[in-house]
Design a protein around this motif. Structure first.
Motif, mmCIF file in Angstrom:
data_model
loop_
_atom_site.group_PDB
_atom_site.id
_atom_site.type_symbol
_atom_site.label_atom_id
_atom_site.label_comp_id
_atom_site.label_asym_id
_atom_site.label_seq_id
_atom_site.Cartn_x
_atom_site.Cartn_y
_atom_site.Cartn_z
ATOM 1 N N PHE A 172 0.833 -1.161 -0.020
ATOM 2 C CA PHE A 172 0.123 -0.057 -0.121
ATOM 3 C C PHE A 172 0.964 1.215 -0.096
ATOM 4 N N ALA A 173 0.179 2.440 -0.511
ATOM 5 C CA ALA A 173 1.074 3.659 -0.713
ATOM 6 C C ALA A 173 0.322 4.607 0.397
ATOM 7 N N TYR A 174 0.811 5.540 0.923
ATOM 8 C CA TYR A 174 0.263 6.699 1.563
ATOM 9 C C TYR A 174 1.234 7.699 1.684
ATOM 10 N N GLY A 175 0.392 8.883 1.809
ATOM 11 C CA GLY A 175 1.225 10.212 2.040
ATOM 12 C C GLY A 175 0.363 11.366 1.636
ATOM 13 N N VAL A 176 0.645 12.333 1.564
ATOM 14 C CA VAL A 176 -0.081 13.851 1.578
ATOM 15 C C VAL A 176 -0.823 13.794 0.282
ATOM 16 N N THR A 177 -1.553 14.463 -0.050
ATOM 17 C CA THR A 177 -2.146 14.874 -1.386
ATOM 18 C C THR A 177 -1.305 15.361 -2.508
ATOM 19 N N SER A 178 -1.283 14.681 -3.568
ATOM 20 C CA SER A 178 -0.474 14.844 -4.624
ATOM 21 C C SER A 178 1.237 14.437 -4.509
ATOM 22 N N SER A 179 1.139 13.702 -3.434
ATOM 23 C CA SER A 179 2.689 13.022 -3.131
ATOM 24 C C SER A 179 2.929 12.087 -4.273
ATOM 25 N N GLY A 180 2.158 11.613 -4.927
ATOM 26 C CA GLY A 180 2.399 10.426 -6.118
ATOM 27 C C GLY A 180 1.989 9.190 -5.866
ATOM 28 N N LYS A 181 0.997 9.073 -4.898
ATOM 29 C CA LYS A 181 0.395 7.651 -4.662
ATOM 30 C C LYS A 181 -0.238 6.961 -5.767
ATOM 31 N N THR A 182 -1.131 7.635 -6.455
ATOM 32 C CA THR A 182 -1.857 7.058 -7.720
ATOM 33 C C THR A 182 -0.898 6.715 -8.649
ATOM 34 N N HIS A 183 -0.027 7.915 -9.059
ATOM 35 C CA HIS A 183 1.073 7.503 -9.888
ATOM 36 C C HIS A 183 2.043 6.386 -9.667
ATOM 37 N N THR A 184 2.406 6.142 -8.501
ATOM 38 C CA THR A 184 3.105 5.035 -8.017
ATOM 39 C C THR A 184 2.305 3.541 -8.056
ATOM 40 N N VAL A 277 -13.724 11.718 -7.169
ATOM 41 C CA VAL A 277 -12.506 12.465 -7.459
ATOM 42 C C VAL A 277 -12.970 14.027 -7.145
ATOM 43 N N GLY A 278 -11.993 14.630 -7.107
ATOM 44 C CA GLY A 278 -12.261 16.252 -7.225
ATOM 45 C C GLY A 278 -11.204 17.153 -7.404
ATOM 46 N N SER A 279 -11.268 18.225 -7.462
ATOM 47 C CA SER A 279 -9.934 19.269 -7.747
ATOM 48 C C SER A 279 -9.420 19.667 -6.310
ATOM 49 N N ASN A 280 -8.321 20.164 -6.383
ATOM 50 C CA ASN A 280 -7.670 20.855 -5.042
ATOM 51 C C ASN A 280 -6.536 21.680 -5.620
ATOM 52 N N ASN A 281 -5.692 22.313 -4.796
ATOM 53 C CA ASN A 281 -4.659 23.238 -5.344
ATOM 54 C C ASN A 281 -3.434 22.646 -5.913
ATOM 55 N N PHE A 282 -3.477 21.167 -6.027
ATOM 56 C CA PHE A 282 -2.447 20.675 -6.573
ATOM 57 C C PHE A 282 -2.718 19.826 -7.628
ATOM 58 N N ASN A 283 -4.006 19.245 -7.691
ATOM 59 C CA ASN A 283 -4.311 18.399 -8.831
ATOM 60 C C ASN A 283 -5.865 18.678 -9.262
ATOM 61 N N LEU A 284 -6.022 18.731 -10.481
ATOM 62 C CA LEU A 284 -7.371 19.118 -10.869
ATOM 63 C C LEU A 284 -8.364 17.784 -10.839
ATOM 64 N N LEU A 285 -7.566 16.471 -10.814
ATOM 65 C CA LEU A 285 -8.455 15.421 -10.825
ATOM 66 C C LEU A 285 -7.828 14.733 -9.824
ATOM 67 N N SER A 286 -7.775 15.021 -8.240
ATOM 68 C CA SER A 286 -7.334 14.122 -7.330
ATOM 69 C C SER A 286 -8.303 13.235 -6.736
ATOM 70 N N SER A 287 -7.751 12.208 -6.401
ATOM 71 C CA SER A 287 -8.186 11.191 -5.833
ATOM 72 C C SER A 287 -9.066 11.443 -4.407
ATOM 73 N N ARG A 288 -10.155 11.336 -4.283
ATOM 74 C CA ARG A 288 -10.882 11.571 -2.887
ATOM 75 C C ARG A 288 -11.290 10.815 -2.171
ATOM 76 N N SER A 289 -10.835 9.562 -2.473
ATOM 77 C CA SER A 289 -11.189 8.370 -1.681
ATOM 78 C C SER A 289 -9.826 7.264 -1.576
ATOM 79 N N HIS A 290 -9.816 6.432 -0.574
ATOM 80 C CA HIS A 290 -8.887 5.228 -0.476
ATOM 81 C C HIS A 290 -9.435 4.267 -1.296
ATOM 82 N N THR A 291 -8.654 3.284 -2.057
ATOM 83 C CA THR A 291 -9.191 2.264 -2.927
ATOM 84 C C THR A 291 -8.315 0.964 -2.246
ATOM 85 N N ILE A 292 -9.009 -0.066 -2.413
ATOM 86 C CA ILE A 292 -8.240 -1.480 -2.365
ATOM 87 C C ILE A 292 -8.521 -2.534 -3.214
#
Length: 302
Positions: A172-184, A277-292
Motif C-alpha cells: 500500500f501507498a500513503y502520503g499527503v495529497t499529490s505526493s504521487g500515490k496514484t502515480h506509483t 474524485v475532485g480538484s484541489n490546489n495541487f491536482n485538477l483530478l485528485s483522488s478523493r477516496s482510498h481504494t483497495i
C-alpha cells in the motif's frame, strides 16, 4: 513493506489483500529475517510518499468453481522455471519494510519558487535540506529520478512472489495529497504502476509453473468518508466490515474471476469510473477516496 507467510500445501489460497479468506486462508509461519543491511537505524518517519505491504489475510472468496474458470500454465514449461528465479523472488525479506519515494517538483511548484525540503541521502536515508543533522532511516529510499519499475522490483515484487507461494501480503501507498500515490500504484500506459506490474507478474509466474491450476479473483473497493463502496458493482454501497472465526471480510463485496492481465486491468479501469474524485490546489483530478484492489489466488495441484 509488510509481509506474511504460510505453510506449503497441495491446494492453497493466498492473496495480495488486506482481508482474510473466509474459506481458504493461508496458515502463518514467519520467514527468517534477512541479513543486516547497511542503513541507519533511526526512526521510520518522513514527509514523502511511501509504499508498504502488510501481513493481513485474503478477502472473502466467492462461490466460483475452479474447474469452470481457471488459468492453466503452459504444458511445455520447464520444471526449473519457477518464480524463485525472478530477481525479486529470491530475496528473503523482513515481515515489515517501509520505503520512501520522492517525486520531482512539478512545473507549477517550480514556477512558484518552491524548494525541496527533504532529499534522499543515499539508498536508506532521508535528510532535511535546511538542517542536515535531521535524518531518518528506512528500508529503502528512492530518489525523484527512480522509475516505478525499479520501485516495484525492489519494494513489491517479493510480495507478489510470496503470494504465488501461499504467503498473503499487502502493498500500500500513503502520503499527503499529490505526493504521487496514484502515480506509483496505477501509473500510466508508458510507465505502469505497481498494480499492473504485479498483475502481469502473477500471470507470468503462472505460465512458468507446471503441474498446478490457478483460479484468480479480484475485487475493488473505495473508502470514501468512512463509507465502503464496491467499485465493481455500483449498487454495492455502504458495505460493512464483518468478522468471523476465519477473519475479517467485507460483506457483499463482488469478486470477478479473471483470466488475463488485460481482463484484470479492464476491471480496474471500470472501477475507476465510479470512484470519487475532485480538484484541489495541487491536482485538477485528485483522488478523493482510498481504494483497495484485492487479488485472490487459489492454487491446486493436478
Amino acid at each position: 513493506m509488510f509481509g506474511s507467510s504460510s505453510r506449503s500445501q497441495r491446494s492453497s489460497a493466498s492473496s495480495i489483500s488486506p482481508f482474510r479468506s473466509r474459506k481458504l486462508a493461508a496458515a502463518a509461519a514467519a520467514p527468517p529475517p534477512p541479513a543486516s543491511a547497511k542503513r541507519p537505524v533511526t526512526p521510520s518517519s518522513g514527509r514523502s510518499s511511501s509504499s508498504s505491504s502488510s501481513s493481513r489475510q485474503a478477502s472473502k472468496p466467492a462461490s466460483v468453481s475452479p474447474a469452470a474458470a481457471s488459468v492453466t500454465p503452459k504444458q511445455n514449461a520447464s520444471p526449473t522455471s519457477q518464480s524463485v528465479e525472478r530477481p525479486g523472488c529470491s530475496k528473503s525479506k523482513e515481515n515489515v519494510t517501509v520505503t520512501v519515494r520522492f517525486r520531482p517538483l512539478s512545473p507549477r511548484e517550480i514556477n512558484k519558487g518552491d524548494e525541496v525540503a527533504w532529499y534522499a541521502d543515499g539508498d536508506y536515508s532521508v535528510r532535511n535540506e535546511y538542517n542536515p543533522s535531521i535524518a531518518y532511516g528506512f528500508d529503502r529510499v528512492f530518489g525523484p529520478a527512480t522509475t516505478t519499475r525499479h520501485v516495484y522490483d525492489v519494494a513489491a515484487q517479493h510480495v507478489v512472489c510470496g503470494a504465488m507461494q501461499g504467503i498473503t501480503g499487502t502493498v500500500f501507498a500513503y502520503g499527503v495529497t499529490s505526493s504521487g500515490k496514484t502515480h506509483t500504484m496505477h501509473g500510466e500506459q508508458k510507465s505502469p504502476g505497481i498494480i499492473p506490474l504485479a498483475v502481469k507478474d502473477v500471470f507470468g509466474i503462472i505460465q512458468e509453473t507446471p503441474g498446478r491450476e490457478f483460479l484468480l479473483r479480484v475485487s475493488y473497493l473505495e473508502i470514501y468518508n468512512e463509507v465502503i463502496n464496491d467499485l465493481l458493482d455500483p449498487t454495492g454501497q455502504n458495505l460493512r466490515i464483518r468478522e468471523d472465526a476465519q477473519g475479517t471480510y467485507v460483506e457483499g463485496i463482488k469478486e470477478e474471476v479473471v483470466l488475463s492481465p488485460a481482463h484484470a486491468l479492464s476491471l480496474i479501469a471500470s472501477g475507476e469510473e465510479h470512484r470519487h474524485v475532485g480538484s484541489n490546489n495541487f491536482n485538477l483530478l485528485s483522488s478523493r477516496s482510498h481504494t483497495i484492489f484485492t487479488l485472490v489466488i487459489v492454487v491446486s495441484t493436478y
